[in-house]
Design a protein around this motif. Structure first.
Motif, mmCIF file in Angstrom:
data_model
loop_
_atom_site.group_PDB
_atom_site.id
_atom_site.type_symbol
_atom_site.label_atom_id
_atom_site.label_comp_id
_atom_site.label_asym_id
_atom_site.label_seq_id
_atom_site.Cartn_x
_atom_site.Cartn_y
_atom_site.Cartn_z
ATOM 1 N N ALA A 140 43.956 87.301 -21.882
ATOM 2 C CA ALA A 140 44.769 86.543 -22.829
ATOM 3 C C ALA A 140 45.629 87.469 -23.680
ATOM 4 N N SER A 141 45.044 88.546 -24.165
ATOM 5 C CA SER A 141 45.758 89.419 -25.101
ATOM 6 C C SER A 141 46.809 90.284 -24.439
ATOM 7 N N GLU A 159 50.310 89.213 -24.739
ATOM 8 C CA GLU A 159 51.005 89.415 -26.008
ATOM 9 C C GLU A 159 51.670 90.784 -26.083
ATOM 10 N N TYR A 199 46.821 80.268 -26.349
ATOM 11 C CA TYR A 199 47.272 81.070 -25.215
ATOM 12 C C TYR A 199 47.803 80.178 -24.093
ATOM 13 N N GLY A 204 50.179 84.142 -19.863
ATOM 14 C CA GLY A 204 50.919 85.178 -20.587
ATOM 15 C C GLY A 204 52.096 85.744 -19.825
#
Length: 846
Positions: free
Chosen positions: A553-554, A557, A256, A587
């Motif tokens: 973190a996700s 995406e 990440y 991100g």
């Protein structure tokens, strides 16, 4: 004189302890005396001990003991190991390290990988097979289902035994950039640790790997972190070490942080869990043979080291054949002080981790034998911990030895002999080691069953075998485990196995978002990356930081159009946590300005500062000018203006988090804009605290019409340009391990030479540091004078003085020769105070 005084001091300690009637005894007798034991006297001889005698030198807490697994001549000069699915040991032997009286490393192909077997099931290896030989300083190994990954810098090989005789008969080059062949042996790529998320992790290198069907491997960009080896806990978090600091954790996966080149800070990656001043070691013998033992503050009055000399190889214990209180603790080897330290890792109940010494005083393993050198710790198939003992007198590479240490080694005749090696097993009297595994020929259904094993080695190995088999017939069984296994660790392994088989049901991931385990919930978020599920977005209020940080973190995406609003919303809630901030900014590549605008009313100074830093690093003229206009606008909140200026300082000065110069920051250049930031320049021209912050920022910037600062540095000649180019290579091989390729350092300010005042000053100070080393408040810069010749020192000095925006003059080899000669009797590293008088040019003369 310091060395003589030190010898007298340690002799006095030896006499004092001898008079007290203490002798070196076995662990059993030590328990009778009580534990922890008192400091034992220095042995009269430093000669190698036979195995039976060496085992009497160990002191362990009550109930613990060491068992011998293997010893010379079966194993020689071992440095690292792995186990295959049958429990056989694959061990790298490195006789080329410090191999002679001069302690030189050899680049000849004389290293090997051997397979050790226990043919009679008595717990001790009795058969040796050379799997692979004629290797040059190999340093990493990972046994896979159909072959073995071998790291031999700069090459990474996939090696196969095609006929089952445990001898390699084919090898395929995976990559030719696994570290550097010329790099110092203490600082090069290593690791190859297969973690929970099916990443093969490296240490001290800038990429990781992923296995793909057909035994191929994909490179996954990363950042340089750690020094020697990698471990994980039951939740799949990665742990590493660095020399004098024993334990760091990756809160979320490294990948990440590598996705945004504008990121200026990486909190949560390589996050320190215990500071040097929060931990202490307790050797059982005086330790005069350390790099800086000449400094009184390094040793206690009894002659023992206060803190780590070279911590290495953190192992998170996940086995089942040692007391339950050790589950999740970190074992840390410190070979110079002849011990293995134990650290407890605490969760504050909200997912925040912190570490502390397990024992207030005392070590899980400590020896009075100076040649006991634990260099590798391994969580074994039998549920215990294996300790690889290189068993030799020298463990500090010659290139980094202080004159004090060199003299100590030679005085005590520690250079030779070499060729020894032992592997021990740590056991407890309350339980026996587990049976040898028989997994290589087990069925996929049996591998699924092994995911329920209480020993992490079995669960890891079963997951890896299932992923490499790509047998999707076990999908229903894995799905059942992931849904309903009683042990959260089994549910987690089942999920990642399904992910590795590309068979993870979306419905299962959605269900797992509500699992009792925060690690399972965090994994479910990863499984659902790329989709804006409402159930995922609700995890913004999850009670655990483990989940909320993974969500940060996700969300990076998500498709581009939904990324900035989602992350800005998260930062509005949790932007006071610097780890969450940096994960979120990672991100937002190219969208930092939009996120900043969304966050302006939230009063989150740290989040705003890091977003501003990323905007400045991005060099997006429109976004940069908008930010600088806000910073100079007196009608805006002071906290916001200060945050922008703080971030701008980080975003325009120094190297980026991933190495190299920031985009647009050429060597020797400032931060260029297309137009004057008038509000900022007006602020810099006024008075006040914000004006003081703005002035250095404006001074660093340039734009059309602004007078360029006078460059007083003479242009480099062709010869000097060649010298600087040569120095860049020397720097990569000897310096980048601690100072990083971009000069930013591995520990912040302490090793940040890109910002060091000494670098751009009169060169005599820097020359002295490189030749003889430098003492610092957080550690030692080791001397390189014996490792580098005059030409190499001149080259690396010149490179450092011209790198990272500096324009200082090059340094000729003749100056190095002169400085070396003037200080040829110098035996100790320089101090900051001593160097001050060499950092300015003398008024006259040379």
């Amino acid at each position: 004189m310091r060395f003589v005084a030190s010898l007298w001091y340690n002799a006095r300690v030896r006499i004092k302890l001898a008079v007290a009637g203490l002798t070196v005894v076995g662990a059993a007798l030590a328990w009778q005396r009580g534990w922890p034991p008192p400091v034992q006297p220095l042995p009269q001889s430093t000669a190698p001990l036979p195995v039976a005698e060496a085992m009497k030198t160990f002191h362990l807490p009550p109930g613990y003991k060491l068992e011998l697994v293997a010893a010379e001549p079966l194993i020689q000069d071992p440095i690292v190991m792995d186990q295959d699915a049958e429990g056989r040991l694959y061990v790298i032997e490195m006789p080329a390290f410090a191999m002679d009286l001069e302690m030189r490393d050899s680049l000849e192909p004389i290293c090997s990988i051997v397979v050790l077997e226990d043919t009679n099931n008595d717990g001790r290896m009795d058969k040796r097979t050379v799997f692979m030989d004629k290797l040059v300083l190999p340093r990493a190994i990972k046994v896979l289902k159909n072959g073995v990954l071998v790291g031999e810098p700069p090459n990474l090989w996939f090696v196969k035994d095609t006929n089952g005789d445990l001898k390699a008969d084919s090898k395929e080059l995976v990559r030719n950039d696994f570290g550097r062949k010329e790099a110092n042996i203490e600082h090069n790529a290593n690791g190859l640790f297969w973690s929970m998320d099916n990443t093969i992790n490296l240490s001290e290198w800038n990429w990781n790997l992923r296995w793909t069907p057909g035994d191929k491997f994909e490179m996954e960009p990363g950042l340089v972190r750690g020094q020697w080896n990698v471990s994980q806990d039951d939740g799949g978090r990665i742990f590493r070490n660095w020399n004098e600091q024993p334990l760091f954790v990756d809160v979320v996966a490294m990948r990440y942080y590598a996705r945004n080149p504008n990121l200026t800070r990486t909190r949560g990656l390589y996050e320190v869990l215990i500071e040097r001043n929060e931990t202490a070691i307790w050797p059982v013998r005086p330790t005069p043979g350390l790099q800086r033992a000449y400094r009184e503050e390094m040793l206690r009055p009894d002659g023992t080291a206060r803190t780590y000399a070279s911590s290495a190889d953190p192992l998170i214990f996940r086995g089942d054949r040692l007391p339950k209180e050790l589950q999740g603790t970190a074992f840390v080897a410190d070979s110079p002080t002849n011990l293995v330290h134990l650290i407890r890792i605490d969760d504050d109940g909200t997912g925040r981790l912190k570490a502390r010494d397990f024992y207030p005083k005392g070590e899980i393993i400590a020896s009075t034998d100076e040649r006991f050198r634990p260099v590798n710790l391994y969580g074994a198939a039998d549920g215990t911990v294996y300790i690889i003992d290189m068993y030799r007198g020298v463990v500090q590479d010659l290139a980094y030895q202080t004159d004090y240490l060199k003299t100590y080694i030679k005085t005590n005749k520690l250079e030779l002999p070499v060729g020894y090696g032992r592997i021990y097993r740590l056991v407890h009297e309350s339980m026996k080691p587990g049976p040898a595994p028989k997994l290589s020929k087990a069925s996929p259904a049996e591998w699924v069953k092994a995911l329920e094993h209480p020993n992490g080695w079995w669960r890891d190995t079963a997951q890896q075998l299932l992923v490499q088999s790509q047998d999707r017939t076990v999908t229903p069984a894995l799905t059942k485990l992931a849904r309903s296994a009683r042990d959260w660790r089994t549910r987690l392994h089942a999920m990642w196995t399904l992910k590795g088989l590309n068979a993870m049901p979306e419905a299962l991931a959605l269900q797992s978002l509500d699992d009792k385990s925060p690690d399972v919930r965090a994994a479910a978020i990863r499984m659902l990356e790329g989709k804006a599920h409402a159930a995922v977005l609700k995890k913004i209020d999850d009670p655990s930081w483990i989940v909320r940080r993974q969500l940060a973190a996700s969300l990076g995406e998500l498709p581009k159009e939904g990324r900035a609003p989602a992350l800005a919303s998260l930062l509005a809630r949790h932007g006071d946590d610097p780890i969450t901030v940096d994960i979120a900014v990672s991100g937002l590549a190219g969208q930092e300005g939009a996120a900043f605008e969304s966050l302006r009313s939230a009063n989150k100074p740290d989040a705003s500062a890091m977003l501003a830093a990323a905007v400045l690093r991005s060099r997006d003229e429109t976004e940069v000018q908008k930010l600088l206009a806000v910073a100079g606008d007196a009608s805006q909140p002071e906290w916001l203006r200060k945050a922008i200026l703080t971030g701008a300082e980080s975003g325009t000065a120094g190297p980026s988090r991933g190495g190299g110069r920031p985009p647009g920051l050429a060597r020797g250049a400032g931060y260029s804009l297309q137009a004057e930031p008038k509000a900022l320049t007006a602020l810099a021209a006024s008075a006040g605290a914000l004006s003081e912050m703005a002035r250095p920022l404006v001074a660093r910037m340039s734009w059309p019409g602004k007078p360029a600062p006078k460059n007083t540095a003479p242009p480099l000649t062709a010869e000097e340009q060649r010298l600087v180019a040569e120095g860049e290579k020397v720097y990569g091989n000897f310096c980048a391990g601690c100072h990083k390729a971009d000069g930013s350092g591995d520990r912040g300010g302490a090793t940040n030479i890109a910002a060091s005042a000494l670098v751009g000053a009169y060169p005599q100070a820097l020359l002295r540091v490189i030749l003889h080393g430098k003492e610092g408040s957080t550690g030692l810069m080791p001397p390189l004078g014996s490792a580098l010749n005059d030409q190499q020192v001149a080259a690396v000095t010149s490179y450092i003085r011209r790198a990272w925006g500096r324009t200082a003059s090059a340094v000729p080899a003749a100056d190095v020769k002169e400085t070396r000669g003037v200080n040829k009797l110098r035996k100790t590293p320089w101090t900051e105070a001593e160097l001050k008088r060499f950092s300015v040019s003398p008024a006259f003369g040379r």
